[in-house]
Scaffold this motif. Structure first.
Motif, PDB file in Angstrom:
ATOM      1  N   LEU A 189       0.838  -1.189   0.000  1.00  0.00           N
ATOM      2  CA  LEU A 189       0.000   0.000   0.000  1.00  0.00           C
ATOM      3  C   LEU A 189       0.876   1.243   0.000  1.00  0.00           C
ATOM      4  O   LEU A 189       1.871   1.314   0.731  1.00  0.00           O
ATOM      5  N   SER A 191       0.231   3.980   1.305  1.00  0.00           N
ATOM      6  CA  SER A 191       0.166   4.589   2.634  1.00  0.00           C
ATOM      7  C   SER A 191       1.170   3.961   3.598  1.00  0.00           C
ATOM      8  O   SER A 191       1.504   4.551   4.625  1.00  0.00           O
ATOM      9  N   GLU A 192       1.670   2.740   3.278  1.00  0.00           N
ATOM     10  CA  GLU A 192       2.711   2.097   4.084  1.00  0.00           C
ATOM     11  C   GLU A 192       4.090   2.661   3.778  1.00  0.00           C
ATOM     12  O   GLU A 192       5.030   2.459   4.536  1.00  0.00           O
ATOM     13  N   ARG A 196       2.915  11.106   6.040  1.00  0.00           N
ATOM     14  CA  ARG A 196       1.956  12.196   6.189  1.00  0.00           C
ATOM     15  C   ARG A 196       2.645  13.543   6.360  1.00  0.00           C
ATOM     16  O   ARG A 196       2.004  14.588   6.229  1.00  0.00           O
ATOM     17  N   GLU A 218      -6.182   1.215  -2.478  1.00  0.00           N
ATOM     18  CA  GLU A 218      -6.649   1.350  -1.104  1.00  0.00           C
ATOM     19  C   GLU A 218      -7.644   2.496  -1.023  1.00  0.00           C
ATOM     20  O   GLU A 218      -7.762   3.317  -1.946  1.00  0.00           O
ATOM     21  N   HIS A 219      -8.352   2.548   0.090  1.00  0.00           N
ATOM     22  CA  HIS A 219      -9.378   3.575   0.247  1.00  0.00           C
ATOM     23  C   HIS A 219      -8.729   4.954   0.175  1.00  0.00           C
ATOM     24  O   HIS A 219      -7.712   5.204   0.839  1.00  0.00           O
ATOM     25  N   LYS A 221      -9.273   7.652   1.538  1.00  0.00           N
ATOM     26  CA  LYS A 221      -9.113   8.353   2.814  1.00  0.00           C
ATOM     27  C   LYS A 221      -7.744   8.087   3.443  1.00  0.00           C
ATOM     28  O   LYS A 221      -7.250   8.901   4.225  1.00  0.00           O
ATOM     29  N   GLN A 222      -7.134   6.950   3.102  1.00  0.00           N
ATOM     30  CA  GLN A 222      -5.819   6.630   3.644  1.00  0.00           C
ATOM     31  C   GLN A 222      -4.720   7.480   3.018  1.00  0.00           C
ATOM     32  O   GLN A 222      -3.611   7.573   3.562  1.00  0.00           O
ATOM     33  N   LEU A 223      -5.026   8.093   1.872  1.00  0.00           N
ATOM     34  CA  LEU A 223      -4.000   8.815   1.131  1.00  0.00           C
ATOM     35  C   LEU A 223      -4.275  10.307   0.964  1.00  0.00           C
ATOM     36  O   LEU A 223      -3.374  11.056   0.574  1.00  0.00           O
ATOM     37  N   ALA A 253      -8.078  10.042  -4.562  1.00  0.00           N
ATOM     38  CA  ALA A 253      -7.338  10.437  -3.361  1.00  0.00           C
ATOM     39  C   ALA A 253      -6.583  11.749  -3.533  1.00  0.00           C
ATOM     40  O   ALA A 253      -6.055  12.287  -2.560  1.00  0.00           O
TER      41      ALA A 253
END
Length: 393
Positions: A189, A191-192, A196, A218-219, A221-223, A253
Protein backbone atom coordinates in the motif's frame (compact mmCIF):
# COMPACT_ATOMS: atom_id res chain seq x y z
CA UNK A 1 48.06 36.16 -13.33
CA UNK A 2 45.99 37.37 -10.34
CA UNK A 3 44.82 34.62 -8.01
CA UNK A 4 41.19 35.57 -8.43
CA UNK A 5 41.33 34.76 -12.19
CA UNK A 6 42.35 31.18 -11.38
CA UNK A 7 39.37 30.54 -9.09
CA UNK A 8 37.14 27.66 -10.20
CA UNK A 9 33.44 28.07 -9.44
CA UNK A 10 32.33 24.64 -10.67
CA UNK A 11 34.40 21.47 -10.58
CA UNK A 12 33.17 18.06 -11.76
CA UNK A 13 35.50 15.08 -11.35
CA UNK A 14 34.93 11.49 -12.40
CA UNK A 15 37.57 9.02 -11.24
CA UNK A 16 38.24 5.46 -10.13
CA UNK A 17 38.96 4.69 -6.50
CA UNK A 18 42.62 3.91 -7.15
CA UNK A 19 44.91 4.32 -4.14
CA UNK A 20 47.99 5.75 -5.93
CA UNK A 21 45.97 8.67 -7.30
CA UNK A 22 43.59 9.53 -4.44
CA UNK A 23 46.09 11.65 -2.51
CA UNK A 24 46.88 13.82 -5.53
CA UNK A 25 43.16 14.23 -6.33
CA UNK A 26 42.29 15.09 -2.73
CA UNK A 27 45.15 17.59 -2.40
CA UNK A 28 44.37 19.27 -5.74
CA UNK A 29 40.68 19.66 -4.88
CA UNK A 30 41.42 21.10 -1.45
CA UNK A 31 43.84 23.55 -3.05
CA UNK A 32 41.12 24.73 -5.45
CA UNK A 33 38.39 25.16 -2.85
CA UNK A 34 40.73 26.91 -0.41
CA UNK A 35 40.28 30.00 -2.55
CA UNK A 36 36.65 30.11 -1.40
CA UNK A 37 35.12 30.63 -4.85
CA UNK A 38 33.90 27.10 -5.61
CA UNK A 39 30.11 26.82 -5.56
CA UNK A 40 29.67 23.42 -7.24
CA UNK A 41 31.84 20.40 -6.50
CA UNK A 42 30.87 17.01 -7.96
CA UNK A 43 32.52 13.61 -7.45
CA UNK A 44 31.63 10.63 -9.65
CA UNK A 45 33.48 7.66 -8.15
CA UNK A 46 33.64 4.02 -9.26
CA UNK A 47 35.92 1.13 -8.27
CA UNK A 48 38.64 0.11 -10.76
CA UNK A 49 36.70 -3.07 -11.53
CA UNK A 50 32.94 -2.40 -11.61
CA UNK A 51 31.64 -5.84 -12.58
CA UNK A 52 31.91 -9.19 -10.79
CA UNK A 53 33.29 -7.84 -7.53
CA UNK A 54 32.66 -10.14 -4.56
CA UNK A 55 30.84 -9.00 -1.42
CA UNK A 56 34.17 -8.82 0.40
CA UNK A 57 35.73 -6.72 -2.36
CA UNK A 58 32.76 -4.34 -2.30
CA UNK A 59 33.13 -3.96 1.48
CA UNK A 60 36.87 -3.28 1.15
CA UNK A 61 36.17 -0.67 -1.52
CA UNK A 62 33.60 0.94 0.75
CA UNK A 63 36.16 1.14 3.58
CA UNK A 64 38.71 2.60 1.19
CA UNK A 65 36.25 5.26 0.09
CA UNK A 66 35.39 6.17 3.69
CA UNK A 67 39.11 6.46 4.49
CA UNK A 68 39.48 8.79 1.50
CA UNK A 69 36.58 10.95 2.72
CA UNK A 70 38.07 11.21 6.23
CA UNK A 71 41.54 12.03 4.90
CA UNK A 72 40.21 14.97 2.86
CA UNK A 73 37.44 16.30 5.05
CA UNK A 74 37.73 19.83 3.68
CA UNK A 75 37.05 18.65 0.14
CA UNK A 76 34.07 16.53 1.19
CA UNK A 77 32.71 19.38 3.28
CA UNK A 78 32.38 21.42 0.07
CA UNK A 79 30.93 18.55 -1.98
CA UNK A 80 27.55 19.44 -3.50
CA UNK A 81 26.87 16.30 -5.56
CA UNK A 82 28.14 12.75 -5.08
CA UNK A 83 27.71 9.78 -7.45
CA UNK A 84 28.88 6.39 -6.17
CA UNK A 85 28.88 3.08 -8.01
CA UNK A 86 29.49 -0.45 -6.69
CA UNK A 87 30.47 0.05 -3.06
CA UNK A 88 29.32 -1.64 0.15
CA UNK A 89 28.87 0.38 3.34
CA UNK A 90 28.11 -0.33 6.95
CA UNK A 91 26.25 2.98 7.16
CA UNK A 92 26.22 6.29 5.28
CA UNK A 93 24.90 8.61 8.00
CA UNK A 94 28.41 9.78 8.96
CA UNK A 95 29.19 10.46 5.31
CA UNK A 96 26.08 12.59 4.85
CA UNK A 97 26.78 14.46 8.09
CA UNK A 98 30.38 15.17 7.07
CA UNK A 99 29.31 16.62 3.69
CA UNK A 100 27.89 19.93 4.91
CA UNK A 101 26.94 21.23 1.46
CA UNK A 102 25.81 17.95 -0.13
CA UNK A 103 22.53 18.39 -2.00
CA UNK A 104 22.44 15.39 -4.38
CA UNK A 105 23.44 11.80 -3.56
CA UNK A 106 23.30 9.11 -6.25
CA UNK A 107 24.13 5.50 -5.39
CA UNK A 108 24.12 2.86 -8.13
CA UNK A 109 24.72 -0.87 -7.61
CA UNK A 110 25.74 -0.17 -4.02
CA UNK A 111 24.69 -2.13 -0.94
CA UNK A 112 24.99 -2.44 2.79
CA UNK A 113 27.58 -4.88 4.07
CA UNK A 114 24.74 -6.66 5.86
CA UNK A 115 21.97 -6.72 3.25
CA UNK A 116 19.52 -7.91 5.90
CA UNK A 117 19.76 -4.52 7.58
CA UNK A 118 17.83 -1.37 6.75
CA UNK A 119 19.60 1.71 5.44
CA UNK A 120 18.54 4.35 7.95
CA UNK A 121 19.12 8.00 7.10
CA UNK A 122 18.58 10.32 10.02
CA UNK A 123 20.11 13.65 9.04
CA UNK A 124 18.04 16.45 10.60
CA UNK A 125 20.65 19.13 9.83
CA UNK A 126 21.53 17.93 6.32
CA UNK A 127 20.87 20.05 3.23
CA UNK A 128 20.20 16.96 1.07
CA UNK A 129 17.65 17.77 -1.64
CA UNK A 130 17.80 14.72 -3.91
CA UNK A 131 18.42 11.03 -3.28
CA UNK A 132 18.67 8.44 -6.04
CA UNK A 133 19.15 4.72 -5.41
CA UNK A 134 19.45 2.24 -8.29
CA UNK A 135 20.00 -1.50 -7.65
CA UNK A 136 20.66 -0.79 -3.98
CA UNK A 137 20.98 -3.86 -1.76
CA UNK A 138 19.50 -3.66 1.74
CA UNK A 139 16.41 -4.71 3.67
CA UNK A 140 14.76 -1.33 3.18
CA UNK A 141 15.59 2.37 2.95
CA UNK A 142 14.23 4.31 5.92
CA UNK A 143 14.32 8.10 5.65
CA UNK A 144 13.93 8.91 9.32
CA UNK A 145 14.59 12.64 9.04
CA UNK A 146 15.72 14.45 5.88
CA UNK A 147 13.97 17.82 6.21
CA UNK A 148 15.33 19.44 3.01
CA UNK A 149 14.69 16.45 0.73
CA UNK A 150 12.71 17.40 -2.39
CA UNK A 151 13.22 14.43 -4.74
CA UNK A 152 13.46 10.69 -4.07
CA UNK A 153 14.18 8.28 -6.94
CA UNK A 154 14.33 4.55 -6.23
CA UNK A 155 14.86 2.17 -9.14
CA UNK A 156 15.20 -1.62 -9.31
CA UNK A 157 15.45 -2.18 -5.58
CA UNK A 158 16.62 -5.59 -4.42
CA UNK A 159 14.59 -5.76 -1.23
CA UNK A 160 11.08 -6.86 -0.41
CA UNK A 161 8.30 -4.29 -0.64
CA UNK A 162 7.90 -1.51 0.21
CA UNK A 163 11.42 -0.41 -0.73
CA UNK A 164 11.26 2.93 1.11
CA UNK A 165 9.61 4.24 4.25
CA UNK A 166 9.43 8.02 4.48
CA UNK A 167 9.70 9.68 7.87
CA UNK A 168 10.09 13.41 8.37
CA UNK A 169 10.35 14.85 4.82
CA UNK A 170 8.24 18.05 4.88
CA UNK A 171 9.69 19.50 1.63
CA UNK A 172 9.37 16.33 -0.46
CA UNK A 173 7.95 17.23 -3.89
CA UNK A 174 8.72 14.31 -6.20
CA UNK A 175 8.80 10.53 -5.76
CA UNK A 176 9.72 8.12 -8.55
CA UNK A 177 9.65 4.33 -8.09
CA UNK A 178 10.62 1.95 -10.90
CA UNK A 179 10.72 -1.84 -10.63
CA UNK A 180 10.08 -5.06 -12.52
CA UNK A 181 8.50 -7.04 -9.69
CA UNK A 182 10.11 -10.33 -8.72
CA UNK A 183 8.44 -13.40 -7.22
CA UNK A 184 9.51 -12.48 -3.67
CA UNK A 185 8.08 -8.93 -3.88
CA UNK A 186 4.45 -8.74 -2.82
CA UNK A 187 2.30 -5.68 -3.64
CA UNK A 188 2.13 -2.99 -0.96
CA UNK A 189 0.00 0.00 0.00
CA UNK A 190 1.29 3.47 -0.81
CA UNK A 191 0.17 4.59 2.63
CA UNK A 192 2.71 2.10 4.08
CA UNK A 193 5.47 3.84 2.18
CA UNK A 194 4.71 7.55 1.98
CA UNK A 195 4.68 9.88 4.96
CA UNK A 196 1.96 12.20 6.19
CA UNK A 197 4.67 14.79 6.73
CA UNK A 198 5.13 14.98 2.92
CA UNK A 199 2.32 17.50 2.49
CA UNK A 200 4.17 19.22 -0.39
CA UNK A 201 4.26 16.09 -2.58
CA UNK A 202 3.29 17.31 -6.06
CA UNK A 203 4.66 14.72 -8.51
CA UNK A 204 4.46 10.91 -8.40
CA UNK A 205 5.84 8.50 -11.00
CA UNK A 206 5.39 4.72 -10.78
CA UNK A 207 6.89 2.49 -13.47
CA UNK A 208 5.86 -1.19 -13.36
CA UNK A 209 8.19 -2.22 -16.23
CA UNK A 210 5.48 -4.22 -18.04
CA UNK A 211 5.15 -6.72 -15.17
CA UNK A 212 3.03 -7.17 -12.02
CA UNK A 213 1.43 -4.05 -10.55
CA UNK A 214 3.30 -3.83 -7.26
CA UNK A 215 0.91 -1.51 -5.43
CA UNK A 216 -2.51 -2.39 -4.07
CA UNK A 217 -5.47 0.00 -4.44
CA UNK A 218 -6.65 1.35 -1.10
CA UNK A 219 -9.38 3.58 0.25
CA UNK A 220 -8.68 7.18 -0.79
CA UNK A 221 -9.11 8.35 2.81
CA UNK A 222 -5.82 6.63 3.64
CA UNK A 223 -4.00 8.82 1.13
CA UNK A 224 -5.85 12.14 0.94
CA UNK A 225 -3.69 13.79 3.62
CA UNK A 226 -0.55 12.81 1.66
CA UNK A 227 -1.96 13.52 -1.82
CA UNK A 228 -3.73 16.79 -1.09
CA UNK A 229 -1.19 18.81 -3.14
CA UNK A 230 -0.41 16.11 -5.71
CA UNK A 231 -0.67 17.73 -9.16
CA UNK A 232 1.06 15.34 -11.59
CA UNK A 233 0.85 11.53 -11.62
CA UNK A 234 2.42 9.20 -14.17
CA UNK A 235 1.80 5.42 -14.19
CA UNK A 236 3.90 3.67 -16.82
CA UNK A 237 4.71 0.15 -17.94
CA UNK A 238 1.20 -1.21 -17.21
CA UNK A 239 0.92 -4.66 -18.82
CA UNK A 240 -1.64 -4.78 -21.67
CA UNK A 241 -4.04 -7.34 -20.10
CA UNK A 242 -4.48 -5.34 -16.91
CA UNK A 243 -7.77 -3.60 -16.27
CA UNK A 244 -7.29 0.13 -15.78
CA UNK A 245 -10.18 1.18 -13.54
CA UNK A 246 -8.04 0.53 -10.43
CA UNK A 247 -6.01 3.65 -11.27
CA UNK A 248 -8.98 5.81 -10.26
CA UNK A 249 -8.23 5.29 -6.58
CA UNK A 250 -5.28 7.67 -7.06
CA UNK A 251 -7.50 10.18 -8.85
CA UNK A 252 -10.04 9.99 -6.04
CA UNK A 253 -7.34 10.44 -3.36
CA UNK A 254 -5.73 13.46 -5.06
CA UNK A 255 -8.24 16.35 -5.27
CA UNK A 256 -5.65 18.81 -6.65
CA UNK A 257 -4.46 16.52 -9.47
CA UNK A 258 -4.18 18.39 -12.79
CA UNK A 259 -2.26 15.98 -15.06
CA UNK A 260 -2.72 12.20 -15.21
CA UNK A 261 -0.56 10.10 -17.57
CA UNK A 262 -0.94 6.38 -18.23
CA UNK A 263 1.38 4.30 -20.39
CA UNK A 264 0.67 0.71 -21.35
CA UNK A 265 3.40 -1.79 -22.19
CA UNK A 266 4.26 -2.95 -25.69
CA UNK A 267 3.11 -6.42 -26.66
CA UNK A 268 6.72 -7.35 -27.42
CA UNK A 269 7.88 -6.66 -23.84
CA UNK A 270 9.79 -9.66 -22.50
CA UNK A 271 9.19 -11.33 -19.11
CA UNK A 272 12.10 -12.52 -16.97
CA UNK A 273 12.01 -16.03 -15.52
CA UNK A 274 11.82 -14.81 -11.90
CA UNK A 275 9.19 -12.10 -12.52
CA UNK A 276 6.14 -12.04 -10.25
CA UNK A 277 2.88 -13.36 -11.65
CA UNK A 278 0.76 -10.72 -13.36
CA UNK A 279 -2.65 -10.47 -11.72
CA UNK A 280 -5.55 -8.22 -12.57
CA UNK A 281 -6.60 -5.55 -10.08
CA UNK A 282 -10.22 -4.82 -9.17
CA UNK A 283 -11.33 -1.46 -7.85
CA UNK A 284 -14.71 0.25 -7.87
CA UNK A 285 -14.60 4.04 -7.53
CA UNK A 286 -17.18 5.77 -5.35
CA UNK A 287 -20.47 6.13 -7.22
CA UNK A 288 -20.79 9.86 -6.56
CA UNK A 289 -17.10 10.68 -7.06
CA UNK A 290 -16.38 13.75 -9.20
CA UNK A 291 -12.96 15.30 -9.74
CA UNK A 292 -12.94 19.08 -10.16
CA UNK A 293 -9.33 19.94 -11.00
CA UNK A 294 -8.02 17.38 -13.50
CA UNK A 295 -7.23 19.27 -16.70
CA UNK A 296 -5.17 16.86 -18.80
CA UNK A 297 -5.31 13.10 -19.38
CA UNK A 298 -2.49 11.61 -21.46
CA UNK A 299 -2.70 8.01 -22.65
CA UNK A 300 -0.16 5.83 -24.41
CA UNK A 301 -0.65 2.35 -25.81
CA UNK A 302 -3.63 1.31 -27.96
CA UNK A 303 -3.45 -2.46 -28.43
CA UNK A 304 -7.01 -2.98 -27.12
CA UNK A 305 -8.94 0.00 -28.43
CA UNK A 306 -12.30 -0.80 -26.76
CA UNK A 307 -10.71 -1.13 -23.32
CA UNK A 308 -8.80 2.11 -23.78
CA UNK A 309 -11.90 3.96 -24.99
CA UNK A 310 -14.02 2.66 -22.10
CA UNK A 311 -11.41 3.75 -19.57
CA UNK A 312 -11.02 7.24 -21.03
CA UNK A 313 -14.81 7.68 -21.05
CA UNK A 314 -14.88 6.61 -17.40
CA UNK A 315 -12.36 9.33 -16.56
CA UNK A 316 -14.31 11.87 -18.61
CA UNK A 317 -17.45 11.09 -16.61
CA UNK A 318 -15.64 11.60 -13.29
CA UNK A 319 -13.30 14.47 -14.17
CA UNK A 320 -15.84 17.22 -14.81
CA UNK A 321 -13.16 19.88 -15.35
CA UNK A 322 -11.17 17.90 -17.94
CA UNK A 323 -9.94 20.14 -20.78
CA UNK A 324 -7.63 18.00 -22.88
CA UNK A 325 -6.99 14.35 -23.76
CA UNK A 326 -3.66 13.59 -25.41
CA UNK A 327 -3.28 10.27 -27.26
CA UNK A 328 0.43 9.54 -27.39
CA UNK A 329 2.22 7.40 -29.94
CA UNK A 330 3.59 4.13 -28.58
CA UNK A 331 7.17 4.28 -27.33
CA UNK A 332 9.40 1.71 -29.08
CA UNK A 333 10.83 -1.20 -27.10
CA UNK A 334 14.57 -1.97 -27.11
CA UNK A 335 14.26 -4.26 -30.12
CA UNK A 336 12.41 -1.56 -32.05
CA UNK A 337 15.02 1.03 -31.03
CA UNK A 338 17.79 -1.27 -32.23
CA UNK A 339 15.94 -1.71 -35.50
CA UNK A 340 15.56 2.06 -35.90
CA UNK A 341 19.27 2.63 -35.18
CA UNK A 342 20.35 -0.02 -37.70
CA UNK A 343 17.94 1.40 -40.26
CA UNK A 344 19.48 4.87 -39.89
CA UNK A 345 22.94 3.36 -40.37
CA UNK A 346 21.81 1.47 -43.45
CA UNK A 347 22.41 -1.91 -41.77
CA UNK A 348 18.88 -3.26 -42.33
CA UNK A 349 17.26 -4.54 -45.51
CA UNK A 350 14.34 -2.49 -46.83
CA UNK A 351 11.80 -5.09 -45.63
CA UNK A 352 12.79 -4.58 -41.97
CA UNK A 353 12.58 -0.83 -42.42
CA UNK A 354 9.11 -1.18 -43.90
CA UNK A 355 8.06 -3.32 -40.92
CA UNK A 356 9.01 -0.45 -38.59
CA UNK A 357 7.08 2.04 -40.70
CA UNK A 358 4.06 -0.27 -40.72
CA UNK A 359 4.11 -0.42 -36.89
CA UNK A 360 4.02 3.38 -36.72
CA UNK A 361 1.18 3.52 -39.24
CA UNK A 362 -0.90 0.95 -37.30
CA UNK A 363 -0.31 2.82 -34.04
CA UNK A 364 -1.44 6.11 -35.57
CA UNK A 365 -4.55 4.46 -37.05
CA UNK A 366 -5.47 3.07 -33.62
CA UNK A 367 -5.21 6.52 -32.07
CA UNK A 368 -7.46 7.95 -34.77
CA UNK A 369 -10.08 5.27 -34.15
CA UNK A 370 -10.01 5.91 -30.39
CA UNK A 371 -10.46 9.64 -31.05
CA UNK A 372 -13.45 8.98 -33.31
CA UNK A 373 -15.07 6.65 -30.75
CA UNK A 374 -14.61 9.19 -27.96
CA UNK A 375 -16.11 12.00 -30.01
CA UNK A 376 -19.07 9.95 -31.28
CA UNK A 377 -22.25 10.69 -29.36
CA UNK A 378 -20.44 12.90 -26.83
CA UNK A 379 -21.42 16.44 -25.99
CA UNK A 380 -18.18 17.03 -24.09
CA UNK A 381 -16.05 20.03 -25.03
CA UNK A 382 -12.83 18.18 -24.16
CA UNK A 383 -10.10 18.71 -26.75
CA UNK A 384 -8.68 15.43 -28.10
CA UNK A 385 -5.14 15.63 -29.49
CA UNK A 386 -3.26 12.93 -31.37
CA UNK A 387 0.40 13.34 -30.53
CA UNK A 388 3.52 11.95 -32.22
CA UNK A 389 6.71 10.89 -30.48
CA UNK A 390 8.19 14.33 -31.21
CA UNK A 391 5.60 16.12 -29.06
CA UNK A 392 5.53 13.78 -26.05
CA UNK A 393 6.78 16.53 -23.77
Amino acid sequence: MPARSRAIKALVLGFYLSAPHLSSIGSAVQDVISRGKTRCLVFQISPPLVDNNTAQQLAELGQQFMSFSRAYQVAFRWLTRLHLRSFAFGDITDLITACDKLKHLNMRSCRLVDRRSALKIGAPYSGLQELEFTHFGCKRIELISVPKLRTMLCHSWRSKNPPVRFGYVPELCKVSLTREAKVWQAPFLLSECLSRSATNLSKLHLNFCHQMIWINPEHPKQLTAIFRNLADVSLSGIFPECDLSWTLFILEAAPALQKFTLSRAQLCAKTAVDSAEKTNLVWEPSKDFKHLNLKKLAFQGFEEEDKVTSYIRLVMERAVGLKRIVLLGELPCQDCNDCKRKCMLGELPSKDCNDCKRKCTVDKARRHRVKVQLAHGSCSSVEIIICTLKCHH
